[in-house]
Design an enzyme around this catalytic site. Structure first.
Site, PDB file in Angstrom:
ATOM      1  N   LYS A 153     -10.015   5.742   3.701  1.00 38.80           N
ATOM      2  CA  LYS A 153     -10.672   4.523   4.119  1.00 38.80           C
ATOM      3  C   LYS A 153      -9.719   3.519   4.764  1.00 38.80           C
ATOM      4  O   LYS A 153     -10.120   2.684   5.566  1.00 38.80           O
ATOM      5  CB  LYS A 153     -11.319   3.852   2.884  1.00 38.80           C
ATOM      6  CG  LYS A 153     -12.336   4.661   2.171  1.00 38.80           C
ATOM      7  CD  LYS A 153     -12.735   3.903   0.867  1.00 38.80           C
ATOM      8  CE  LYS A 153     -13.652   4.759   0.031  1.00 38.80           C
ATOM      9  NZ  LYS A 153     -13.824   4.173  -1.318  1.00 38.80           N
ATOM     10  N   GLY A 154      -8.459   3.565   4.352  1.00 41.90           N
ATOM     11  CA  GLY A 154      -7.520   2.473   4.640  1.00 41.90           C
ATOM     12  C   GLY A 154      -7.375   2.062   6.091  1.00 41.90           C
ATOM     13  O   GLY A 154      -7.030   0.919   6.383  1.00 41.90           O
TER      14      GLY A 154
ATOM     15  N   ASP B 282      -3.343   3.803   8.190  1.00 42.08           N
ATOM     16  CA  ASP B 282      -2.806   2.483   7.869  1.00 42.08           C
ATOM     17  C   ASP B 282      -1.310   2.532   7.587  1.00 42.08           C
ATOM     18  O   ASP B 282      -0.534   1.800   8.175  1.00 42.08           O
ATOM     19  CB  ASP B 282      -3.587   1.855   6.686  1.00 42.08           C
ATOM     20  CG  ASP B 282      -3.712   2.805   5.477  1.00 42.08           C
ATOM     21  OD1 ASP B 282      -3.210   3.946   5.540  1.00 42.08           O
ATOM     22  OD2 ASP B 282      -4.319   2.394   4.474  1.00 42.08           O
TER      23      ASP B 282
ATOM     24  N   GLU C  95       3.623   6.868   4.336  1.00 40.14           N
ATOM     25  CA  GLU C  95       4.499   6.660   3.196  1.00 40.14           C
ATOM     26  C   GLU C  95       5.234   7.973   2.887  1.00 40.14           C
ATOM     27  O   GLU C  95       6.228   8.284   3.535  1.00 40.14           O
ATOM     28  CB  GLU C  95       3.707   6.151   1.996  1.00 40.14           C
ATOM     29  CG  GLU C  95       4.607   5.504   0.965  1.00 40.14           C
ATOM     30  CD  GLU C  95       3.843   4.899  -0.200  1.00 40.14           C
ATOM     31  OE1 GLU C  95       3.562   3.699  -0.149  1.00 40.14           O
ATOM     32  OE2 GLU C  95       3.551   5.635  -1.165  1.00 40.14           O
TER      33      GLU C  95
ATOM     34  N   LYS D  14       6.528   3.052   5.943  1.00 37.88           N
ATOM     35  CA  LYS D  14       7.433   2.875   4.798  1.00 37.88           C
ATOM     36  C   LYS D  14       8.407   4.035   4.830  1.00 37.88           C
ATOM     37  O   LYS D  14       8.248   5.029   4.114  1.00 37.88           O
ATOM     38  CB  LYS D  14       6.643   2.899   3.485  1.00 37.88           C
ATOM     39  CG  LYS D  14       5.900   1.634   3.162  1.00 37.88           C
ATOM     40  CD  LYS D  14       5.399   1.719   1.724  1.00 37.88           C
ATOM     41  CE  LYS D  14       4.390   0.648   1.438  1.00 37.88           C
ATOM     42  NZ  LYS D  14       3.780   0.824   0.093  1.00 37.88           N
TER      43      LYS D  14
ATOM     44  N   PHE E 225       4.015  -2.853  -2.360  1.00 35.71           N
ATOM     45  CA  PHE E 225       2.626  -2.418  -2.292  1.00 35.71           C
ATOM     46  C   PHE E 225       1.849  -3.489  -1.553  1.00 35.71           C
ATOM     47  O   PHE E 225       1.792  -4.639  -1.976  1.00 35.71           O
ATOM     48  CB  PHE E 225       2.038  -2.171  -3.679  1.00 35.71           C
ATOM     49  CG  PHE E 225       0.766  -1.387  -3.585  1.00 35.71           C
ATOM     50  CD1 PHE E 225       0.792  -0.006  -3.515  1.00 35.71           C
ATOM     51  CD2 PHE E 225      -0.461  -2.035  -3.482  1.00 35.71           C
ATOM     52  CE1 PHE E 225      -0.374   0.729  -3.367  1.00 35.71           C
ATOM     53  CE2 PHE E 225      -1.636  -1.312  -3.335  1.00 35.71           C
ATOM     54  CZ  PHE E 225      -1.584   0.076  -3.280  1.00 35.71           C
ATOM     55  N   VAL E 226       1.273  -3.144  -0.422  1.00 33.56           N
ATOM     56  CA  VAL E 226       0.627  -4.137   0.430  1.00 33.56           C
ATOM     57  C   VAL E 226      -0.892  -3.985   0.393  1.00 33.56           C
ATOM     58  O   VAL E 226      -1.412  -2.909   0.090  1.00 33.56           O
ATOM     59  CB  VAL E 226       1.135  -4.040   1.890  1.00 33.56           C
ATOM     60  CG1 VAL E 226       2.626  -4.321   1.945  1.00 33.56           C
ATOM     61  CG2 VAL E 226       0.834  -2.672   2.498  1.00 33.56           C
TER      62      VAL E 226
ATOM     63  N   ASP F 149      -6.259  -1.545   0.226  1.00 40.14           N
ATOM     64  CA  ASP F 149      -6.752  -2.089  -1.048  1.00 40.14           C
ATOM     65  C   ASP F 149      -5.791  -1.862  -2.193  1.00 40.14           C
ATOM     66  O   ASP F 149      -4.889  -1.023  -2.122  1.00 40.14           O
ATOM     67  CB  ASP F 149      -8.071  -1.395  -1.412  1.00 40.14           C
ATOM     68  CG  ASP F 149      -7.837   0.040  -1.910  1.00 40.14           C
ATOM     69  OD1 ASP F 149      -7.144   0.802  -1.200  1.00 40.14           O
ATOM     70  OD2 ASP F 149      -8.321   0.381  -3.002  1.00 40.14           O
TER      71      ASP F 149
HETATM   72  P1  IMP Z   1       1.196   9.238   2.092  1.00 37.67           P
HETATM   73  O1  IMP Z   1       1.935   8.980   3.378  1.00 37.67           O
HETATM   74  O2  IMP Z   1       0.519  10.558   2.016  1.00 37.67           O
HETATM   75  O3  IMP Z   1       2.076   8.967   0.903  1.00 37.67           O
HETATM   76  O4  IMP Z   1      -0.017   8.272   1.930  1.00 37.67           O
HETATM   77  C1  IMP Z   1      -0.138   7.096   2.533  1.00 37.67           C
HETATM   78  C2  IMP Z   1      -1.466   6.561   2.071  1.00 37.67           C
HETATM   79  O5  IMP Z   1      -1.336   5.947   0.785  1.00 37.67           O
HETATM   80  C3  IMP Z   1      -1.915   5.461   3.020  1.00 37.67           C
HETATM   81  O6  IMP Z   1      -2.778   5.964   3.996  1.00 37.67           O
HETATM   82  C4  IMP Z   1      -2.606   4.498   2.091  1.00 37.67           C
HETATM   83  O7  IMP Z   1      -3.974   4.821   1.993  1.00 37.67           O
HETATM   84  C5  IMP Z   1      -1.948   4.687   0.755  1.00 37.67           C
HETATM   85  N1  IMP Z   1      -0.907   3.657   0.549  1.00 37.67           N
HETATM   86  C6  IMP Z   1       0.422   3.853   0.568  1.00 37.67           C
HETATM   87  N2  IMP Z   1       1.085   2.710   0.351  1.00 37.67           N
HETATM   88  C7  IMP Z   1       0.142   1.760   0.205  1.00 37.67           C
HETATM   89  C8  IMP Z   1       0.197   0.334  -0.031  1.00 37.67           C
HETATM   90  O8  IMP Z   1       1.264  -0.304  -0.122  1.00 37.67           O
HETATM   91  N3  IMP Z   1      -0.995  -0.306  -0.097  1.00 37.67           N
HETATM   92  C9  IMP Z   1      -2.199   0.338   0.010  1.00 37.67           C
HETATM   93  N4  IMP Z   1      -2.296   1.657   0.223  1.00 37.67           N
HETATM   94  C10 IMP Z   1      -1.141   2.362   0.316  1.00 37.67           C
HETATM   95 MG    MG Z   2      -4.963   6.072   3.575  1.00 35.40          MG
END
Ligand code: IMP
Ligand code: MG
Length: 180
Positions: free
Chosen positions: A44-45, A103, A106, A134, A155-156, A162
């Site tokens: 959703k982000g 969004d 990470e 990040k 954490f944003v 959200d």
């Molecule tokens: P990753 O890169 O698979 O670890 O996942 C990244 C996802 O985790 C993003 O698309 C967000 O939905 C969620 N996420 C990671 N860091 C944050 C944060 O600081 N705030 C809110 N959602 C986050």
């Molecule tokens: Mg996401």
């Protein structure tokens, strides 16, 4: 500092800064060239970012199809890194140029899964646009082609993102500081 839902929120990236970066990214995407472009927002982000980015793309005469995929990681925050599809796209990506929009990049597990899936389905090219990177948290071997901001390891929330289903409606990106 703003007070929202009884919490103090520190603004990390303002409405104006985000709008400026969106225009910059759209110009870069246009300059990159594309063929039969389909943009895929990862829900959703990314829904707010994607909504603004496609309108910034309109300003530079990029005319994509817009699709959505909903992805979730098993036990977010664990080392497993498995990702599953909650809702898939409906269109074909074979031989097309794909722009994935998320969004935050990470660990990279989510975007690596999405990119590999589109390549497996025969996409001609897969590019990635993220609002926030990040970098220090990366685990998977993946990078974004278009990045709005390098994000410190906080954490944003806001601008679609959200914590516990709250704060997606904020028009800026912020950090929850605590009770007001
Ligand atoms: P990753 O890169 O698979 O670890 O996942 C990244 C996802 O985790 C993003 O698309 C967000 O939905 C969620 N996420 C990671 N860091 C944050 C944060 O600081 N705030 C809110 N959602 C986050
Ligand atoms: Mg996401």
């Amino acid at each position: 500092m703003a007070i929202v839902r009884g919490k103090e929120i520190e603004v990390l990236f303002s409405v104006e800064q985000i709008a400026e970066q969106n225009l910059k990214m759209a110009a870069e995407i246009a300059a990159g060239g594309h063929k039969d472009l389909i943009v895929i927002a990862i829900l959703k982000g990314s829904f707010v970012f994607a909504a603004d980015l496609i309108r910034a793309l309109h300003a530079v005469k990029v005319e994509p199809e817009v699709e959505f995929i909903s992805l979730a990681s098993y036990g977010a925050g664990t080392t497993g890194g498995e990702v599953r599809i909650l809702r898939d796209i409906e269109s074909e990506v074979k031989d097309r140029d794909v722009l994935l929009i998320d969004d935050i990049l990470e660990s990279g597990n989510t975007l690596k899964f999405a990119r590999d899936l589109m390549i497996e389905r025969g996409a001609n090219k897969v590019n990635i646009a993220v609002l926030l990177d990040k970098h220090s948290k990366r685990k998977a071997d993946i990078d974004a082609d278009y990045v709005g901001f390098d994000c410190p390891d906080y954490f944003v929330v806001g601008y679609g993102m959200d914590v516990g289903h709250a704060f997606r409606e904020l028009p800026y990106v912020g950090v929850v500081k605590g009770d007001a």
